[in-house]
Design an enzyme around this catalytic site. Structure first.
Site, short mmCIF file in Angstrom:
data_model
loop_
_atom_site.label_atom_id
_atom_site.label_comp_id
_atom_site.label_asym_id
_atom_site.label_seq_id
_atom_site.Cartn_x
_atom_site.Cartn_y
_atom_site.Cartn_z
N ARG A 9 0.58 -2.68 10.94
CA ARG A 9 0.34 -3.71 10.01
C ARG A 9 1.86 -3.93 9.16
O ARG A 9 2.14 -2.99 8.31
CB ARG A 9 -0.73 -3.26 9.07
CG ARG A 9 -1.27 -4.70 8.33
CD ARG A 9 -2.15 -5.67 9.27
NE ARG A 9 -2.97 -6.46 8.39
CZ ARG A 9 -2.44 -7.77 8.19
NH1 ARG A 9 -1.50 -8.13 8.98
NH2 ARG A 9 -3.30 -8.60 7.53
N GLU B 256 -32.68 -37.11 0.21
CA GLU B 256 -31.43 -37.33 -0.71
C GLU B 256 -31.49 -38.63 -1.38
O GLU B 256 -31.64 -39.68 -0.93
CB GLU B 256 -29.91 -37.21 0.20
CG GLU B 256 -28.85 -37.43 -0.58
CD GLU B 256 -28.66 -36.76 -1.94
OE1 GLU B 256 -28.14 -37.04 -2.96
OE2 GLU B 256 -28.92 -35.47 -1.90
N CYS C 234 -14.06 -21.05 7.19
CA CYS C 234 -14.00 -20.47 5.96
C CYS C 234 -13.29 -20.99 5.07
O CYS C 234 -12.63 -21.86 5.45
CB CYS C 234 -12.87 -19.14 6.16
SG CYS C 234 -12.23 -18.39 4.92
N LYS D 230 -8.44 -28.40 -1.55
CA LYS D 230 -9.83 -28.30 -1.02
C LYS D 230 -10.04 -28.76 0.20
O LYS D 230 -11.27 -28.99 0.41
CB LYS D 230 -10.52 -29.02 -2.44
CG LYS D 230 -10.47 -28.31 -3.79
CD LYS D 230 -10.58 -26.96 -3.82
CE LYS D 230 -12.06 -26.43 -3.72
NZ LYS D 230 -12.92 -26.88 -4.82
N ARG E 214 -11.04 -13.70 8.01
CA ARG E 214 -12.15 -14.30 7.44
C ARG E 214 -12.81 -15.58 8.04
O ARG E 214 -14.05 -15.87 8.02
CB ARG E 214 -12.07 -14.91 5.92
CG ARG E 214 -11.50 -13.73 4.87
CD ARG E 214 -10.92 -14.49 3.64
NE ARG E 214 -9.68 -14.90 3.91
CZ ARG E 214 -8.86 -15.67 3.08
NH1 ARG E 214 -9.48 -16.11 2.13
NH2 ARG E 214 -7.83 -16.08 3.55
N CYS F 198 -12.47 -18.63 -0.30
CA CYS F 198 -12.88 -18.40 -1.87
C CYS F 198 -13.02 -16.86 -2.10
O CYS F 198 -13.08 -16.79 -3.16
CB CYS F 198 -14.49 -18.95 -1.77
SG CYS F 198 -15.54 -18.11 -0.93
N CYS G 231 -16.35 -11.74 0.56
CA CYS G 231 -15.69 -10.63 1.18
C CYS G 231 -15.16 -9.80 0.33
O CYS G 231 -15.89 -8.98 -0.34
CB CYS G 231 -14.56 -11.18 2.28
SG CYS G 231 -13.84 -12.54 1.63
N ALA H 80 -27.13 -26.54 -0.32
CA ALA H 80 -28.40 -25.85 -0.26
C ALA H 80 -29.33 -26.43 0.76
O ALA H 80 -29.94 -25.81 1.42
CB ALA H 80 -28.87 -25.34 -1.65
N TYR I 11 0.97 -1.17 0.11
CA TYR I 11 0.16 0.14 -0.01
C TYR I 11 1.03 1.34 -0.13
O TYR I 11 2.13 1.06 0.25
CB TYR I 11 -0.96 0.07 1.20
CG TYR I 11 -1.97 -1.02 1.28
CD1 TYR I 11 -3.25 -0.75 0.24
CD2 TYR I 11 -2.11 -2.16 1.67
CE1 TYR I 11 -4.31 -1.39 -0.10
CE2 TYR I 11 -3.01 -3.15 1.49
CZ TYR I 11 -4.30 -2.75 0.50
OH TYR I 11 -5.39 -3.24 0.59
#
Length: 666
Positions: A228, A432, A363, A450, A340, A366, A370, A413, A180
Site C-alpha cells: 500500500r 408525494e 457511494c 454534491k 467504499r 459521506c 464506514c 426514506a 502510518y
C-alpha cells in the site's frame, strides 16, 4: 463504452486474477473476535463481495503483533495473537471466496504510530522518532529501538506464513502510505533516526525492504507481496494538508521522491503497488470526501506508471464504470481499487459488466456509515447500504403475507421503504405532496461538489421505475385518504421543515432559508450572512462563495460543523479548508439577535452585541420533524411506522437506515 480492459485478467506475481477490479483495503471494525481473528460477520462481508464479481479482495489491516504498537482489542485483527484460531476462521473465508474464482490478499500492518487515535491505543504511541501524536499533539510518541524494529520485521515473516497457511493468495504490506507507522520511517519529516533505519531516502526505505525480503524468504519467491503506497503525501505542514490545486511546499513525500522510492521498492521485490495520495495530515486525500473529484489520484499514478513495471492498483473514487475503464485505457492504472463503492454496492462488478450502470448504488463520500462509525466505536457499515458488514442479518426475505402498504412521503426514506418492501413482495403505494421525489436531497444535491448525492437520488428514482412502484405525485396524505384507501400498513415519511429563529425581523424580505437558495427559489445579494454553521449551512456558504458571494457564517457553538450528527474528520477538515480558501468568514460563539433591512445584529456569550451589514440573511439552524400526519393517525392505524426525518431530523444515513429496517420487517 466497451469495458474489455476492466474485465480482462491480470497477473500479480504468479497469481492470475480474473478481472482488474480490486476491493480496496478498509478497516473491518466490529468484524473481529477478541483474539484478533475474523468473525462470521467478516466472512459474510468478504464473501458477498466475491459473489458480486470482484477479482481481488484485499482485507482489512491485520496487525503482525500487538505488544510494541499496542492497540485496544478487538479493534483490529492480529494474525499472531492466536494463530490457530486465525487460520481456522480465515480458512473458511478464503475457501468460500475462492469458490467464486476470486483471489484474496491479507493486508499486514506494522501499526499506527503517531496516527493512532488515543482511544484506540492501549499504550503510549510509538514512532520512528519522538514526534507528536496526530490526534493529540500534547502526547509525544516514543521512538522505537532498533531491536524492536527488528522484532517487528520478524513478525511480518511469521504473519505472512500464517496467511499462506490460511489460504490467502498473497499479502499486502500496510503501508508506505498515509503516514502510518511504517510510513513514518520512510518520511524525513517524521524520521530523525541515526541507525540503519534512518538517514537518506535509501536508509529510510531499509525497513520496507527488510519486510519484503523476510516474507519472501519465509513464504517463497512466488508468494505475492504487494505494498500500500502513497506516491505523494500532500502535507503542507504538521496536521495541515494541501488542497487540490493549491500551491504549497511539500513537507512529506514529494511526487519526485515518490517516483524514486517506488523504483527502489520494486527492485526490492514488491509485486504490486496499491497506490494513492495523502497522509493523516492530509486525510481528505487518503479518504476522499464528497468534495474531492472522482479519479483524483490519476494525475499522480500516470507518472508512477512510467517508472515501474509491477501492477499499479489505483482507487480514489473510481466507482464510475466508464471512468474506471478509461483510467486503464489511459495507462493511469493496471487495476482499479474500489473501496467504499463496494460497501455501497457489492455487486458493482457484475452490474458494470452487464452495462447496468443505473442500477449501481453509488457511494456518496459521506464516511458516516464506514470510517466515521469506527471513530464512534461502532461496527463498520455504509450509509446507503445498511447491510454492509451485516449481510446475514439484513438479508432480504420474501414476506410471508403480502400487504397493501401506503407510504406518505417521497423523500429518500419513503423511497427506501418502497424499494425494500416491494422487493419482498408487498404492494406499495407512495404519495408525494410535491411534484418531485427526493425531499431535502433535491436542494442538497444542487452544488457541483454534491454530485454523488445527485447520483444517489437518480438511483432511487430509477429503482422506483424499475420496480414499478405505484407513485402518486402532488398528493398529500391525509387521515381521510387513509380511511378511504384502507391500507394494511402506513409508513409516515413526511420529512422535516426548517426551524425558523424567533427573532425580530425574521420575516423581512431579505431573509430566506438554505433550501430556498439552493433550489433557486430565492436569489441572494452580494453580501450574505449565513445563520448556522452546521453541515447544511457550511456547504451552502461554500457554494455561494464559489459563485462570487461574500459570505459570513454565524454559529452559536464553539466552532462550525459541530451540531447535529458528527461530521467525519476527513469531511470536516476538508470543508473547513475549502471555506478558508473561498474566504468565507466564520464567527463562532455568536447568536442571531435581530434582522434589519441592511444587516443583522448578533450577540456573544457575554451579551456583547455587534452588527454585520449584509444584503441577504440565509438561515440554516436545523430541521424539525413534520409529525402532523403521524400525530393525527396515531392510535387509529394499527400497523403504523414513522421513518427518516419524520421520526427524528438527522442525516441521510439515519433516513435510509430507519426506512430499511421498517421495509425489511413489515
Amino acid at each position: 463504452m466497451e469495458r474489455s480492459k476492466l474485465f480482462s485478467p491480470i497477473t500479480i506475481g504468479k497469481v492470475k486474477i480474473k478481472n482488474r477490479i480490486a476491493m480496496a483495503p478498509m478497516g473491518a471494525f466490529g468484524l473481529i473476535s477478541d483474539d484478533g481473528s475474523y468473525n462470521q460477520r467478516a466472512i459474510d462481508y468478504y464473501v458477498e463481495r466475491a459473489k458480486g464479481g470482484t477479482g481481488l479482495l484485499i482485507t482489512s489491516i491485520t496487525k503482525v503483533e500487538n505488544e510494541i504498537d499496542k492497540t485496544v482489542m478487538p479493534a483490529f485483527p492480529c494474525a499472531t495473537t492466536n494463530p490457530v484460531k486465525f487460520i481456522e476462521t480465515s480458512t473458511e473465508m478464503t475457501e468460500r471466496v475462492h469458490a467464486y474464482d476470486t483471489k484474496i490478499f491479507l493486508q499486514l500492518t506494522m501499526g499506527f504510530g503517531r496516527s493512532g487515535a488515543p482511544a484506540l491505543m492501549a499504550a503510549r504511541p510509538v514512532s520512528a522518532s519522538a514526534i507528536p501524536n496526530y490526534w493529540d499533539p500534547s502526547i509525544t510518541c516514543r521512538a522505537l529501538t532498533t531491536e524492536e524494529v527488528e522484532t517487528i520485521v520478524r513478525k511480518f515473516g511469521e504473519a505472512a506464513q500464517i496467511a499462506k497457511a490460511a489460504g490467502y493468495d498473497g499479502v499486502e504490506i500496510h503501508a508506505v502510505h498515509e503516514g502510518y507507522l511504517l510510513d513514518q520511517f520512510t518520511l524525513a519529516i517524521f524520521n530523525h533516526r541515526t541507525d540503519k533505519y534512518g538517514g537518506d531516502l535509501r536508509g529510510r526505505l531499509t525497513l520496507p525492504i527488510e519486510i519484503v525480503q523476510t516474507i519472501k524468504k519465509a513464504c517463497g519467491a512466488d508468494f505475492p507481496v504487494g505494498l500500500r503506497y502513497s506516491v505523494k503525501s500532500a502535507i503542507k505542514d504538521w496536521r495541515q494538508g494541501g488542497l487540490p490545486g493549491e500551491q504549497y511546499e511539500e513537507k512529506g513525500r514529494s511526487l519526485e521522491e515518490g517516483l524514486e522510492a517506488a523504483q527502489i521498492l520494486e527492485a526490492a521485490g514488491y509485486d504490486e503497488l496499491d497506490t494513492d495520495v495523502g497522509t493523516y495530515d492530509a486525510w481528505y486525500w487518503s479518504h476522499p470526501p464528497i468534495y474531492q473529484k472522482h479519479g483524483l489520484y490519476l494525475p499522480y499514478t500516470e507518472e508512477l506508471k512510467k517508472v515501474v513495471h509491477v501492477p499499479v492498483i489505483v482507487a480514489g473514487k473510481l466507482d464510475i464504470p466508464d471512468m474506471a475503464e478509461k483510467a486503464l485505457d489511459d495507462d493511469g492504472a493496471d487495476m482499479i481499487g474500489i473501496g467504499r463503492g463496494l460497501l455501497a454496492d457489492p455487486y458493482w462488478p457484475r452490474k458494470a459488466f452487464s452495462g447496468k450502470d443505473a442500477d449501481i448504488r453509488p457511494c456518496i463520500g459521506c464516511h458516516a456509515g464506514c470510517l466515521g462509525r469506527a471513530f464512534e466505536g461502532k461496527i463498520l457499515s455504509c450509509a446507503v447500504n445498511p447491510a454492509a458488514g451485516r449481510e446475514r442479518l439484513y438479508e432480504l426475505h420474501p414476506a410471508l403475507q403480502s400487504k397493501d402498504i401506503l407510504i406518505a412521503g417521497g423523500g429518500i426514506a419513503g423511497m427506501e421503504v418502497a424499494r425494500v418492501a416491494t422487493l419482498r413482495g408487498h404492494k406499495v403505494r407512495l404519495y408525494e405532496k410535491t411534484g418531485e421525489l427526493g425531499g431535502h436531497v433535491v436542494p442538497g444535491s444542487k452544488p457541483d461538489f454534491k454530485l454523488d448525492d445527485k447520483r444517489l437520488l437518480e438511483w432511487y428514482i430509477h429503482q422506483m421505475k424499475e420496480l414499478q412502484v405505484d407513485i402518486h405525485m402532488n398528493t398529500e396524505v391525509t387521515p381521510e385518504l387513509i380511511e378511504r384507501e384502507k391500507p394494511d400498513a402506513v409508513v409516515v415519511a413526511t420529512g422535516s421543515g426548517d426551524i425558523v429563529p424567533q427573532v425580530p425581523g425574521i420575516d423581512k424580505p431579505n431573509v430566506c432559508n438554505a433550501c430556498e437558495v439552493l433550489n433557486g427559489d430565492r436569489q441572494t445579494g452580494r453580501n450574505v450572512v449565513m445563520v448556522g454553521g452546521g453541515l447544511v449551512g457550511c456547504e451552502t456558504a461554500l457554494w455561494l462563495a464559489q459563485a462570487g458571494r461574500s459570505v459570513t457564517v454565524v454559529e452559536m457553538l464553539d466552532d462550525i460543523l459541530l451540531s447535529g450528527s458528527p461530521v467525519p474528520h476527513m469531511n470536516r477538515i476538508m470543508l473547513i479548508d475549502l471555506l478558508r480558501q473561498a474566504k468565507v468568514k466564520v464567527i463562532p460563539k455568536h447568536s442571531l439577535l435581530e434582522v434589519r433591512d441592511d444587516g443583522v445584529k448578533i450577540i456573544d456569550r457575554n451579551f456583547r452585541r455587534s452588527e454585520l451589514p449584509c444584503d441577504t440573511v440565509v438561515t440554516a439552524v436545523g430541521y424539525r420533524p413534520d409529525t402532523a400526519l403521524f400525530d393525527a393517525i396515531s392510535g387509529k392505524v394499527g400497523d403504523l411506522y414513522v421513518v427518516g426525518d419524520a421520526n427524528a431530523a438527522n442525516n441521510l444515513m439515519y433516513a435510509i437506515w430507519t426506512a430499511n429496517e421498517v421495509g425489511l420487517h413489515i
